[in-house]
Design a protein around this motif. Structure first.
Motif, mmCIF file in Angstrom:
data_model
loop_
_atom_site.group_PDB
_atom_site.id
_atom_site.type_symbol
_atom_site.label_atom_id
_atom_site.label_comp_id
_atom_site.label_asym_id
_atom_site.label_seq_id
_atom_site.Cartn_x
_atom_site.Cartn_y
_atom_site.Cartn_z
ATOM 1 N N LEU A 1 -50.930 34.394 35.927
ATOM 2 C CA LEU A 1 -52.208 34.755 35.317
ATOM 3 C C LEU A 1 -52.122 36.157 34.725
ATOM 4 O O LEU A 1 -51.623 37.087 35.367
ATOM 5 N N ALA A 2 -52.584 36.304 33.500
ATOM 6 C CA ALA A 2 -52.525 37.535 32.696
ATOM 7 C C ALA A 2 -51.127 37.796 32.153
ATOM 8 O O ALA A 2 -50.917 38.756 31.428
ATOM 9 N N VAL A 3 -50.173 36.915 32.485
ATOM 10 C CA VAL A 3 -48.822 37.011 31.920
ATOM 11 C C VAL A 3 -48.588 35.818 30.988
ATOM 12 O O VAL A 3 -48.358 35.974 29.786
ATOM 13 N N GLU A 4 -48.686 34.606 31.539
ATOM 14 C CA GLU A 4 -48.563 33.400 30.719
ATOM 15 C C GLU A 4 -49.925 32.875 30.267
ATOM 16 O O GLU A 4 -50.025 32.240 29.219
ATOM 17 N N HIS A 5 -50.940 33.105 31.086
ATOM 18 C CA HIS A 5 -52.282 32.594 30.799
ATOM 19 C C HIS A 5 -53.264 33.762 30.776
ATOM 20 O O HIS A 5 -53.290 34.561 31.713
ATOM 21 N N PRO A 6 -54.077 33.873 29.726
ATOM 22 C CA PRO A 6 -54.987 35.018 29.640
ATOM 23 C C PRO A 6 -56.039 35.001 30.740
ATOM 24 O O PRO A 6 -56.489 33.942 31.179
ATOM 25 N N VAL A 7 -56.392 36.189 31.193
ATOM 26 C CA VAL A 7 -57.467 36.364 32.160
ATOM 27 C C VAL A 7 -58.583 37.149 31.477
ATOM 28 O O VAL A 7 -58.343 38.202 30.879
ATOM 29 N N PHE A 8 -59.800 36.623 31.561
ATOM 30 C CA PHE A 8 -60.960 37.237 30.939
ATOM 31 C C PHE A 8 -61.850 37.833 32.025
ATOM 32 O O PHE A 8 -62.229 37.141 32.974
ATOM 33 N N TYR A 9 -62.164 39.104 31.869
ATOM 34 C CA TYR A 9 -63.103 39.784 32.759
ATOM 35 C C TYR A 9 -64.378 40.062 31.960
ATOM 36 O O TYR A 9 -64.426 40.992 31.149
ATOM 37 N N PRO A 10 -65.442 39.281 32.168
ATOM 38 C CA PRO A 10 -66.646 39.416 31.337
ATOM 39 C C PRO A 10 -67.607 40.487 31.849
ATOM 40 O O PRO A 10 -68.804 40.251 32.004
ATOM 41 N N TYR A 11 -67.062 41.664 32.140
ATOM 42 C CA TYR A 11 -67.909 42.806 32.456
ATOM 43 C C TYR A 11 -67.605 43.921 31.460
ATOM 44 O O TYR A 11 -66.721 43.796 30.606
ATOM 45 N N SER A 12 -68.305 45.013 31.570
ATOM 46 C CA SER A 12 -68.231 46.078 30.570
ATOM 47 C C SER A 12 -67.047 47.009 30.800
ATOM 48 O O SER A 12 -66.913 47.580 31.896
ATOM 49 N N PRO A 13 -66.210 47.235 29.782
ATOM 50 C CA PRO A 13 -65.143 48.228 29.921
ATOM 51 C C PRO A 13 -65.696 49.650 29.994
ATOM 52 O O PRO A 13 -65.008 50.551 30.480
ATOM 53 N N ALA A 14 -66.933 49.871 29.528
ATOM 54 C CA ALA A 14 -67.551 51.186 29.677
ATOM 55 C C ALA A 14 -67.933 51.442 31.135
ATOM 56 O O ALA A 14 -67.968 52.594 31.583
ATOM 57 N N PHE A 15 -68.210 50.378 31.872
ATOM 58 C CA PHE A 15 -68.581 50.485 33.285
ATOM 59 C C PHE A 15 -67.349 50.487 34.183
ATOM 60 O O PHE A 15 -67.247 51.289 35.113
ATOM 61 N N LEU A 16 -66.398 49.608 33.910
ATOM 62 C CA LEU A 16 -65.157 49.540 34.680
ATOM 63 C C LEU A 16 -64.007 49.266 33.718
ATOM 64 O O LEU A 16 -63.761 48.125 33.347
ATOM 65 N N PRO A 17 -63.298 50.295 33.289
ATOM 66 C CA PRO A 17 -62.229 50.118 32.302
ATOM 67 C C PRO A 17 -61.052 49.337 32.884
ATOM 68 O O PRO A 17 -60.833 49.334 34.104
#
Length: 411
Positions: A194-210
């Motif tokens: 995960l995050a290497v072969e398959h994308p991982v999506f974090y649907p929170y704010s990068p301004a709040f938690l980069p």
């Protein structure tokens, strides 16, 4: 392009997927949402195709055993031991239905509970969603792991440990499905893909938690996935209440109200009164209103929260997002699951009072928390600045861009 969105759990697990589905559909894609029948109406209201994953939604707070466990401890492990869980065969059947729902798809996006689709032998390119960081890093510990002063190597190890725990939950059902399909069992955890072969999506704010600087390229912090519903007229008596005085505080505990109970309402009410303010209570047990307390069962948070002096909530993912977008300070009373995690982060960035854990809640701690965000202008100033950044993010559009790029890269 045909896209299958697969999620399971509570309303909070489904709502962001529906928001993403609307965004994908607007781009001309054929979108289906596979989840439990409890959310069929929500999916179809959004104009998306519904496909069923067997099982009931995870209404944890309808179980007296779960409520009793959470009231004693915020430990997710302790509570998991009393939850009703599907058998291996039931879980395997759900995984097979996930695979049926994805037939003919060009891309499949899974949630934390539906990752078995990919591990059991995916027929299409796929990615997954997580509500908190799970990708290994040396910069911060994995969710719900011990805080030990052992350096970056230990920090990264906590992610490996957490991944093994999750894989242990999926492994029996995944390998049962793989055997039925004539595939070899997975002896080694596939979580590292995960995050290497398959994308991982974090649907929170990068301004709040980069995102961590050492994350692989396929770990994406997109911004929140918000379903912008048509505006509806708010209750006229609530509008009158808001207009009749200074900005009130809002108490919103969502689906966790059965844990918090009326005693939490009374404690918060007393703390707000001590501060000389009024209170709007959303949801919860039926109770008596008063001149300084307005109770409403349901209201659009996007409309109400910006009108608040502060929002008192349990720091669950969805309410945290709504309060951040509103740009007002937080008073958090976390009770379990991801609540303590997000409550700690809110305090760290300076937009909330020090968290008041529900299991340790006292009237004095609540009074101190309320006073700290009302008497000190800094939390409100920081919350307003952060709210501007969060509202400017294009969470759904960013995720749509990434999915389209993933399909193009897969050929």
């Amino acid at each position: 392009m045909k896209i299958s969105l697969q999620t399971f759990g509570t309303r909070g697990d489904v709502h962001p997927f529906v928001a993403l589905g609307i965004g994908l559909r607007r781009r001309g894609h054929d979108v289906s949402v596979a989840t439990s029948t409890d959310f069929k109406a929500m999916v179809e209201l959004a104009g998306l195709e519904f496909k069923e994953i067997p099982g009931k939604s995870a209404d944890h707070f309808a179980d007296p055993g779960v409520i009793k466990s959470i009231r004693k401890s915020a430990s997710s492990l302790r509570t998991a031991l009393v939850m009703k869980r599907p058998t291996t065969e039931e879980f395997a059947h759900s995984v097979e239905r996930m695979q049926e729902a994805a037939e003919g798809a060009d891309f499949v996006l899974t949630s934390m509970i539906t990752r078995g689709y990919g591990f059991a032998g995916a027929s299409a390119p796929w990615g997954t969603v997580n509500w908190w960081p799970m990708t290994a890093t040396r910069e911060f510990r994995a969710y719900k792991t011990p805080d030990l002063p052992l350096g970056p190597a230990y920090t990264r190890f906590t992610h490996a440990m957490s991944a093994q725990v999750e894989w242990a939950v999926h492994r029996p059902a995944v390998n049962k499905v793989r055997a039925r399909r004539g595939l070899p069992p997975l002896k080694k955890s596939p979580m590292g893909t995960l995050a290497v072969e398959h994308p991982v999506f974090y649907p929170y704010s990068p301004a709040f938690l980069p995102p961590a600087s050492d994350w692989p390229a396929r770990a994406h912090v997109t911004g929140y996935w918000v379903w912008e519903r048509p505006e509806q007229d708010p209750p006229a008596d609530l509008v009158d209440f808001l207009d009749s005085g200074s900005a009130p505080l809002v108490l919103a505990l969502g689906s966790a109200w059965p844990v918090y109970g009326e005693e939490t309402f009374r404690a918060v009410r007393d703390a707000v009164r001590q501060a000389g303010r009024r209170l709007v209570v959303v949801g919860g047990p039926e109770g008596t209103a008063s001149d300084d307390v307005f109770r409403v069962q349901e209201v659009d948070y996007g409309w109400l929260f910006p009108k608040a002096a502060a929002v008192v909530h349990g720091a669950a993912f969805g309410t945290t997002a709504d309060t951040l977008r509103a740009g007002v300070p937080h008073v958090t009373v976390p009770c379990w699951a991801d609540g303590p995690y997000w409550a700690a982060r809110l305090a760290e960035v300076g937009v909330s009072a020090r968290p008041v854990p529900f299991q340790k809640m006292t009237g004095e701690l609540l009074r101190q928390a309320v006073a700290s965000v009302l008497d000190d202008p800094r939390p409100a100033e920081r919350a307003a600045r952060l709210g501007e950044r969060v509202r400017a993010e294009r969470g759904v559009d960013t995720a749509c861009d990434l999915i389209e790029s993933a399909v193009a890269a897969a050929g």
